[in-house]
Motif scaffolding. Structure first.
Motif, PDB file in Angstrom:
ATOM      1  N   GLU A   9      -1.848   8.220 -13.113  1.00  0.00           N
ATOM      2  CA  GLU A   9      -1.087   7.271 -12.136  1.00  0.00           C
ATOM      3  C   GLU A   9      -1.374   5.721 -13.112  1.00  0.00           C
ATOM      4  O   GLU A   9      -2.408   5.880 -13.774  1.00  0.00           O
ATOM      5  N   ARG A  63       0.348   4.066  -3.042  1.00  0.00           N
ATOM      6  CA  ARG A  63      -0.949   4.780  -2.740  1.00  0.00           C
ATOM      7  C   ARG A  63      -1.032   5.546  -1.678  1.00  0.00           C
ATOM      8  O   ARG A  63      -1.609   6.812  -1.679  1.00  0.00           O
ATOM      9  N   ARG A  64      -0.335   5.403  -0.485  1.00  0.00           N
ATOM     10  CA  ARG A  64      -0.472   6.126   0.710  1.00  0.00           C
ATOM     11  C   ARG A  64       0.503   7.244   0.350  1.00  0.00           C
ATOM     12  O   ARG A  64       0.080   8.461   0.787  1.00  0.00           O
ATOM     13  N   ASN A 105     -10.074   8.614  -1.951  1.00  0.00           N
ATOM     14  CA  ASN A 105      -9.290   9.251  -1.082  1.00  0.00           C
ATOM     15  C   ASN A 105      -8.694  10.673  -2.137  1.00  0.00           C
ATOM     16  O   ASN A 105      -8.822  11.878  -1.390  1.00  0.00           O
ATOM     17  N   LEU A 106      -8.463  10.355  -3.190  1.00  0.00           N
ATOM     18  CA  LEU A 106      -7.830  11.397  -3.994  1.00  0.00           C
ATOM     19  C   LEU A 106      -8.994  12.377  -4.392  1.00  0.00           C
ATOM     20  O   LEU A 106      -8.889  13.681  -4.208  1.00  0.00           O
ATOM     21  N   TYR A 108      -2.736   1.718  -8.886  1.00  0.00           N
ATOM     22  CA  TYR A 108      -3.427   2.905  -8.148  1.00  0.00           C
ATOM     23  C   TYR A 108      -4.582   2.656  -8.153  1.00  0.00           C
ATOM     24  O   TYR A 108      -5.262   3.337  -7.515  1.00  0.00           O
ATOM     25  N   THR A 139      -7.643   1.410  -7.201  1.00  0.00           N
ATOM     26  CA  THR A 139      -8.344   0.671  -6.039  1.00  0.00           C
ATOM     27  C   THR A 139      -9.417   1.700  -5.716  1.00  0.00           C
ATOM     28  O   THR A 139      -9.264   2.793  -5.711  1.00  0.00           O
ATOM     29  N   SER A 152       1.456   8.667  -2.618  1.00  0.00           N
ATOM     30  CA  SER A 152       0.723   9.251  -3.670  1.00  0.00           C
ATOM     31  C   SER A 152      -0.333  10.615  -2.831  1.00  0.00           C
ATOM     32  O   SER A 152      -0.389  11.548  -3.171  1.00  0.00           O
ATOM     33  N   GLU A 153      -1.138   9.986  -1.920  1.00  0.00           N
ATOM     34  CA  GLU A 153      -2.272  10.785  -1.438  1.00  0.00           C
ATOM     35  C   GLU A 153      -1.637  11.895  -0.671  1.00  0.00           C
ATOM     36  O   GLU A 153      -1.931  13.010  -0.631  1.00  0.00           O
ATOM     37  N   ASP A 162     -10.488   2.600  -2.644  1.00  0.00           N
ATOM     38  CA  ASP A 162     -10.436   3.548  -1.618  1.00  0.00           C
ATOM     39  C   ASP A 162      -9.451   4.603  -1.873  1.00  0.00           C
ATOM     40  O   ASP A 162      -9.574   5.789  -1.608  1.00  0.00           O
ATOM     41  N   HIS A 163      -8.292   4.296  -2.845  1.00  0.00           N
ATOM     42  CA  HIS A 163      -7.231   5.161  -3.230  1.00  0.00           C
ATOM     43  C   HIS A 163      -8.069   6.337  -4.286  1.00  0.00           C
ATOM     44  O   HIS A 163      -7.918   7.521  -3.926  1.00  0.00           O
ATOM     45  N   THR A 214       0.916  -1.240  -0.123  1.00  0.00           N
ATOM     46  CA  THR A 214       0.003   0.108  -0.120  1.00  0.00           C
ATOM     47  C   THR A 214       0.844   1.419  -0.070  1.00  0.00           C
ATOM     48  O   THR A 214       0.222   2.356  -0.073  1.00  0.00           O
TER      49      THR A 214
END
Length: 361
Positions: free
Chosen positions: A256, A234-235, A268-269, A260, A262, A237-238, A264-265, A231
């Protein structure tokens, strides 16, 4: 008439090192840019040193030498000092006269820690991107993010059980053993993690580097290093895109790859004001079913999505340059802080090589 061979030259030379460097040498423009950024960092560098005591080696020269190490892929500080001793081009770039003695290689050990603790590499990157000639080159709306593996300076033999158990042969025979990051750790570099890039590939002890690129000219604008896990990309990147979004003051886009993609990602973005231009991952699973992408036609129907996907591939040039010419492929440092500083130095060096060419275009 045949010239007379003389084994030794004159005792003294009255030609300045600047005259030895060709007028069209690419390092000339780079040196000017480095000097401008270092002059802006003068007050920040001054706060890192005591006001009394024995004068240290100027941090401006140390930073210039570290950039040279990345430019030419010099493997170690010891080899850097060896070449700085006899290479007039390197002396000119760093600011040493032909008669100045070079430093002991161990000088970099403590001073690198001082620069790292003072966030000098991050400040250098910020000043560079805010340079009057550089800032117009950057996009403040469209970005791309990607990650890469950085091989750790650690041996598989040193990846031992945390409870102290194991073979009596000092880890020489680990074949057939089930080794995981939960139960094992590397004794020489505890921050490194065992990670497999893809199914069927060998697992290596490594870190994961992440870079944010602006899409106009492909310059790196942010970077960080994390532990290697599933992960981390993704973390990271956020975190980086949230800072870009805050600096821009308006909604931005981020290209991306499919790693990336997913739910949840993507959610979040969107929650932090970033439009995710993520490559759709609709590959078949092990059960034979196709994956459901978190990116639908609400995003892909816009022309900007295709443009982001086209520009996104340029971020691979940053990692490719750092691994082929810089010092990014296999780090010589241990500890996530030192590896992160060296990774950021590679991003700065890549920008330094690119910017003069962009200004001349």
């Amino acid at each position: 008439m045949r010239g007379r061979f003389t084994d030794q030259g004159g005792l003294f030379s009255y030609i300045a090192p600047d005259k030895r460097v060709p007028a069209n040498h690419p390092l000339r423009k780079v040196r000017e840019l480095v000097r401008d950024v270092l002059s802006d960092l003068n007050r920040s560098l001054g706060r890192l040193y005591a006001s009394e005591g024995r004068p240290s080696i100027p941090p401006e020269q140390l930073l210039s030498a570290l950039l040279l190490q990345v430019f030419y892929g010099i493997r170690s500080e010891r080899q850097l000092m060896e070449q700085l001793d006899y290479n007039l081009l390197y002396r000119w770039f760093v600011g040493l006269s032909p008669d100045d003695p070079v430093w002991d290689p161990t000088t970099f050990t403590k001073n690198r820690e001082r620069l790292q603790n003072g966030d000098v590499f991050t400040k250098f990157m910020t000043r560079l991107l805010n340079h009057p000639q550089v800032k117009p080159l950057l996009s403040d709306e469209h970005f791309s993010v990607d990650g890469t593996l950085i091989e750790a300076w650690a041996s598989q033999k040193s990846f031992r059980p945390k409870d102290g158990s194991g073979d009596d042969d000092d880890g020489a025979n680990f074949h057939g053993q089930k080794r995981k990051n939960d139960t094992h750790a590397n004794t020489s570099d505890p921050d490194s993690r065992l990670y497999r890039k893809a199914a069927g590939r060998e697992a290596k002890l490594c870190y994961m580097g992440h870079a944010t690129m602006e899409n106009r000219h492909g310059l790196a604008v942010a970077g960080r290093v994390t532990h290697a896990n599933g992960t981390a990309e993704r973390r990271a990147s956020e975190t980086m895109l949230k800072a870009r979004r805050k600096a821009a003051g308006r909604r931005i886009t981020a290209g991306e790859d499919k790693a990336y993609d997913t739910a949840d990602h993507v959610a979040n973005l969107r929650a932090i004001g970033v439009t995710p231009h993520v490559t759709q991952n609709q590959a078949a699973t092990k059960t034979g079913k196709n994956r459901n992408s978190a990116i639908d036609e609400r995003t892909t129907r816009h022309p900007g999505y295709g443009m982001s996907q086209s520009r996104r591939a340029m971020v691979e040039c940053i990692f490719g340059w750092g691994k082929q010419h810089g010092t990014m492929r296999k780090t010589k440092h241990r500890g996530i802080g030192r590896v992160a500083a060296d990774f950021l130095l590679n991003l700065i060096a890549y920008n330094m090589i690119r910017i003069p060419k962009l200004l001349a275009a």
